[in-house]
Design a protein around this motif. Structure first.
Motif, PDB file in Angstrom:
ATOM      1  N   ARG A 287       3.932   7.697  12.696  1.00 24.82           N
ATOM      2  CA  ARG A 287       3.249   7.464  11.417  1.00 24.82           C
ATOM      3  C   ARG A 287       3.879   8.275  10.292  1.00 24.82           C
ATOM      4  NH1 ARG A 287      -2.272  10.368  10.831  1.00 24.82           N
ATOM      5  NH2 ARG A 287      -0.733  12.050  10.602  1.00 24.82           N
ATOM      6  N   ASP A 288       4.172   9.563  10.563  1.00 24.77           N
ATOM      7  CA  ASP A 288       4.639  10.450   9.504  1.00 24.77           C
ATOM      8  C   ASP A 288       6.104  10.226   9.141  1.00 24.77           C
ATOM      9  OD1 ASP A 288       2.120  11.504   9.520  1.00 24.77           O
ATOM     10  OD2 ASP A 288       2.650  13.328  10.630  1.00 24.77           O
ATOM     11  N   TYR A 289       6.924   9.813  10.101  1.00 26.04           N
ATOM     12  CA  TYR A 289       8.349   9.675   9.834  1.00 26.04           C
ATOM     13  C   TYR A 289       8.799   8.227   9.669  1.00 26.04           C
ATOM     14  CZ  TYR A 289       8.339  14.591  10.862  1.00 26.04           C
ATOM     15  OH  TYR A 289       8.066  15.935  10.834  1.00 26.04           O
ATOM     16  N   TYR A 290       7.884   7.309   9.850  1.00 22.08           N
ATOM     17  CA  TYR A 290       8.124   5.910   9.513  1.00 22.08           C
ATOM     18  C   TYR A 290       6.966   5.464   8.619  1.00 22.08           C
ATOM     19  CZ  TYR A 290      11.754   5.669  13.053  1.00 22.08           C
ATOM     20  OH  TYR A 290      12.892   5.882  13.788  1.00 22.08           O
ATOM     21  N   PRO A 291       6.920   5.948   7.374  1.00 18.48           N
ATOM     22  CA  PRO A 291       5.766   5.668   6.508  1.00 18.48           C
ATOM     23  C   PRO A 291       5.635   4.209   6.107  1.00 18.48           C
ATOM     24  CG  PRO A 291       7.507   6.753   5.274  1.00 18.48           C
ATOM     25  CD  PRO A 291       7.924   6.787   6.705  1.00 18.48           C
ATOM     26  N   ALA A 292       6.635   3.399   6.378  1.00 21.55           N
ATOM     27  CA  ALA A 292       6.541   1.962   6.100  1.00 21.55           C
ATOM     28  C   ALA A 292       7.088   1.230   7.309  1.00 21.55           C
ATOM     29  CB  ALA A 292       7.331   1.594   4.844  1.00 21.55           C
ATOM     30  N   ARG A 293       6.193   0.862   8.220  1.00 21.43           N
ATOM     31  CA  ARG A 293       6.617   0.237   9.476  1.00 21.43           C
ATOM     32  C   ARG A 293       6.499  -1.279   9.385  1.00 21.43           C
ATOM     33  NH1 ARG A 293       3.581   4.472  10.146  1.00 21.43           N
ATOM     34  NH2 ARG A 293       1.679   3.262  10.409  1.00 21.43           N
ATOM     35  N   GLY A 294       7.358  -1.948  10.171  1.00 21.40           N
ATOM     36  CA  GLY A 294       7.307  -3.400  10.182  1.00 21.40           C
ATOM     37  C   GLY A 294       7.786  -3.978   8.857  1.00 21.40           C
ATOM     38  N   ALA A 295       7.314  -5.167   8.552  1.00 17.55           N
ATOM     39  CA  ALA A 295       7.719  -5.823   7.304  1.00 17.55           C
ATOM     40  C   ALA A 295       6.725  -6.913   6.952  1.00 17.55           C
ATOM     41  CB  ALA A 295       9.122  -6.414   7.437  1.00 17.55           C
ATOM     42  N   PHE A 296       6.752  -7.292   5.694  1.00 16.36           N
ATOM     43  CA  PHE A 296       5.957  -8.412   5.195  1.00 16.36           C
ATOM     44  C   PHE A 296       6.909  -9.479   4.672  1.00 16.36           C
ATOM     45  CE2 PHE A 296       3.291  -4.718   5.021  1.00 16.36           C
ATOM     46  CZ  PHE A 296       2.029  -5.183   5.359  1.00 16.36           C
ATOM     47  N   ASP A 297       6.464 -10.702   4.713  1.00 10.76           N
ATOM     48  CA  ASP A 297       7.269 -11.802   4.198  1.00 10.76           C
ATOM     49  C   ASP A 297       6.853 -12.128   2.763  1.00 10.76           C
ATOM     50  OD1 ASP A 297       8.614 -12.078   6.576  1.00 10.76           O
ATOM     51  OD2 ASP A 297       7.292 -13.646   7.350  1.00 10.76           O
ATOM     52  N   GLY A 298       7.833 -12.175   1.891  1.00 10.13           N
ATOM     53  CA  GLY A 298       7.605 -12.641   0.533  1.00 10.13           C
ATOM     54  C   GLY A 298       8.199 -14.032   0.398  1.00 10.13           C
ATOM     55  N   ILE A 299       7.424 -14.975  -0.089  1.00  6.99           N
ATOM     56  CA  ILE A 299       7.895 -16.361  -0.202  1.00  6.99           C
ATOM     57  C   ILE A 299       8.232 -16.642  -1.661  1.00  6.99           C
ATOM     58  CG2 ILE A 299       7.281 -18.793   0.048  1.00  6.99           C
ATOM     59  CD1 ILE A 299       5.670 -16.087   2.200  1.00  6.99           C
ATOM     60  N   PHE A 300       9.485 -16.934  -1.905  1.00  2.91           N
ATOM     61  CA  PHE A 300       9.979 -17.232  -3.243  1.00  2.91           C
ATOM     62  C   PHE A 300      10.183 -18.742  -3.369  1.00  2.91           C
ATOM     63  CE2 PHE A 300      10.751 -12.822  -2.702  1.00  2.91           C
ATOM     64  CZ  PHE A 300      10.869 -12.256  -3.963  1.00  2.91           C
TER      65      PHE A 300
END
Length: 652
Positions: free
Chosen positions: A270-283
């Motif tokens: 949690r502390d060293y990967y403050p942004a885990r995974g990903a989200f999809d943005g649809i353009f």
């Protein structure tokens, strides 16, 4: 033309003048000496192996990457703008071992991050309008070169120096009743001791295990949590105390949720990967769709960038009012204003993706912790509480262990009896159609947050108007923004989902709004306006610092709300328990709740409803969306603060 003869040179080596090369070498030796000297002065530290990039000159759009093995930061790759013009960057010789304290490494990180932040601030932002909300501002893309990454494990992490043999094993661990009695009376205190043993039946000498205990009588749908939680004595033993508030046969249950070693691993990730995974943005552009990764930082897309190096442009959608960050990788030939939909990436939903952040030993421990594991009892697992005349239940308020100064601002300290939550703070409102309608008459109720607060929205509407049905189609097509108007009683009920991050199926960015901004923009009319807020369920993929920032933005908006409408009541709902799903686990949620209490408890006209406690011991189990009877009890507590005059006055 002058030619060079063998054995002669013109003052250049590999394109560098000799005097400049000598200067670089002196600079490198001086820098290396200073670092070694500073490390000796600071004393013993964790050994860190730094494998460097070669000594080189960086141009404006180049990057610096410092590779760190055997450190909780794992492979440290910091990207950012170094400066305009040529700048000399000296790195350590490959495989050179040095000693460096965490404070020193953090200083390096802070310095580079500060440089990167200044670079972003120096970008010329060109704000244009588009078919997206005003806050979803278009900006000049941020240009970042991302170096190759290589996954390593934090073997030197101080809190993760363990083997599976010392991990708490629920099959060998046990609990026992302290000073047991043959018969108990109402309001007696039942105290149990929990002893942690490993698989070899050896007693643990350290604490940190994440345990849950409850007492319950399933035949009368009664249950309770420990008065002050499970107390960790940091020596492998734990205690839990229960005030006995109903009569009859009462069972005891103790569960291991996570061992201390699993907690250590979860904390590290949690502390060293403050942004885990990903989200999809649809353009969207001219009927063409392009899916691109998004997250709260432009440095999020770690897994997909391994063993690659490319230049990416990011659209910066940071909210100008709250400062909440959001970035999407800009697809080629698309503008930032063509961002239309958001969704959770399928990779982020994949538990195996989350597990790649752990060592093999950690993975093994995690897989054993996918379900609550019951701890065995030593001899006795139930007790009997005798009846006293016709009294079968008591709040035991005269001997309560609760702190009044705290409970005035925290609803839901209590227990279940016959499937009804008995609050120890105050009597609760019976959530009948008549009571709810009378309580909310001539009021506007704004429910802002996630889908758990949407359950409150649905329950209120269907209680006020039982014939009104919210179809599954409506919940699918308008699940992020819904309104209901009861003209007969002049009741307006509105629900809006919070903005990024949001773990969901595809939804339009037009439907997402930050809670703080909505509080600032919606009208308030004293006691005739009520706010119900819920945030937390979607934030376990970030760290504590990020979540605290979001809470403080909401807190500031509540302060502004009370400046213009002091009598408006705000009820904040905590996150509730859920089935563990990788990074959506109960320890992460529990930690977020602790921040929520810190930020909101004690604010004037703000009440925090601790639904965590209400879902913890209920027989229906742990579900992100609790069963209807739990929702009914949650609202009964919340409405008792909105309409105290309607609450029944009888006490038990």
């Amino acid at each position: 033309m002058k030619t060079l003869q063998r054995g002669h040179f013109n003052g250049h080596i590999c394109g560098l003048k000799l005097d400049r090369l000598i200067g670089l070498m002196i600079f490198a030796l001086f820098g290396y000496s200073m670092i070694i000297l500073s490390m000796k002065l600071t004393g013993f530290a964790i050994p860190i192996e730094i494998k460097s990039i070669a000594m080189k000159q960086l141009r404006q759009e180049d990057y610096v990457a410092i590779s760190v093995d055997n450190h909780p930061l794992m492979e440290l790759a910091i990207n950012g703008h170094i400066g305009t013009g040529n700048e000399q960057v000296v790195a350590f010789e490959r495989n050179k071992s040095i000693e460096m304290k965490n404070e020193q490494i953090n200083g390096i990180i802070d310095g580079i991050n500060k440089s990167h932040k200044q670079h972003l601030q120096q970008q010329n932002m060109s704000i244009t309008s588009g078919e997206i909300p005003a806050w979803l501002m278009n900006s000049s893309p941020v240009r970042i070169k991302i170096p190759p990454l290589r996954t390593t494990y934090a073997k030197a992490f101080a809190d993760f120096n363990t083997t599976s043999s010392v991990t708490m094993d629920p099959s060998t661990s046990f609990y026992r009743i302290i000073n047991p009695k043959p018969i108990y009376s109402l309001c007696d205190v039942l105290e149990i001791q929990i002893m942690a043993l490993d698989k070899n039946k050896m007693y643990k000498t350290t604490g940190g295990d994440y345990l849950f205990a409850k007492i319950h009588s399933n035949d009368i749908l009664a249950s309770a949590n420990p008065e002050d939680g499970v107390i960790d004595h940091n020596n492998g033993s734990y205690t839990a105390r229960f005030k006995l508030r109903w009569t009859g046969r009462i069972s005891i249950s103790v569960f291991l949720i996570y061992s201390s070693e699993v907690i250590s691993a979860l904390r590290r990730v949690r502390d060293y990967y403050p942004a885990r995974g990903a989200f999809d943005g649809i353009f969207w552009k001219d009927g063409i769709k392009k899916v691109s990764p998004c997250h709260v930082t432009p440095l999020f897309y770690v897994k997909s960038l391994e063993n690659t190096s490319y230049i990416a442009e990011f659209c910066n959608y940071t909210d100008p009012l709250t400062g909440a960050p959001w970035f999407c990788a800009k697809p080629a030939s698309f503008t930032c204003s063509s961002y239309r939909y958001t969704a959770a990436s399928t990779n982020m939903r994949d538990k195996d993706t989350f597990e790649t952040l752990f060592s093999p030993l950690e993975k093994n421990l995690l897989r054993k912790s996918t379900k609550m594991q019951e701890v065995n009892s030593r001899r006795v697992s139930s007790i009997h509480v005798k009846s006293e005349s016709s009294i079968t239940i008591s709040r035991c308020m005269k001997n309560t262990l609760l702190d009044k100064s705290v409970t005035d601002h925290i609803g839901t300290t209590g227990f279940y009896f016959k499937d009804t939550w008995i609050s120890l703070n105050r009597p609760t409102l019976v959530p009948s159609q008549r009571n709810i309608t009378q309580c909310l008459k001539d009021k506007t109720v704004n429910l802002l947050g996630d889908s758990t607060i949407r359950q409150w929205f649905k329950f209120l509407i269907q209680t006020i108007e039982p014939k009104y049905a919210i179809s599954k189609q409506i919940l699918q097509t308008a699940r992020f923004s819904m309104d209901h108007w009861d003209n007969r009683h002049n009741i307006s009920i509105n629900y809006h989902h919070h903005a990024f991050p949001i773990v969901t199926m595809y939804t339009s960015t037009n439907d997402l709004h930050y809670v703080a901004n909505m509080i600032d923009s919606l009208p308030a009319d004293g006691v005739h306006t009520v706010y119900f807020l819920s945030v937390g369920a979607h934030f376990t993929i970030t760290d504590m610092k990020f979540f605290r920032g979001r809470l403080r933005a909401i807190k500031r908006s509540i302060v502004r709300l009370h400046e213009r409408s002091p009598d408006t009541m705000v009820v904040v709902r905590s996150a509730n328990t859920r089935k563990d799903e990788g990074q959506y686990n109960n320890w992460y949620h529990d930690q977020l709740n602790s921040l929520l209490f810190e930020e909101f408890v004690g604010l004037n006209n703000v009440v925090v409803i601790d639904v965590w406690s209400m879902t913890l011991s209920h027989y229906s189990g742990w579900n992100i969306h609790p069963v209807n009877v739990v929702v009914r009890n949650e609202l009964a507590v919340a409405l008792s603060y909105i309409c105290p005059d309607l609450v029944l006055t009888e006490h038990v």
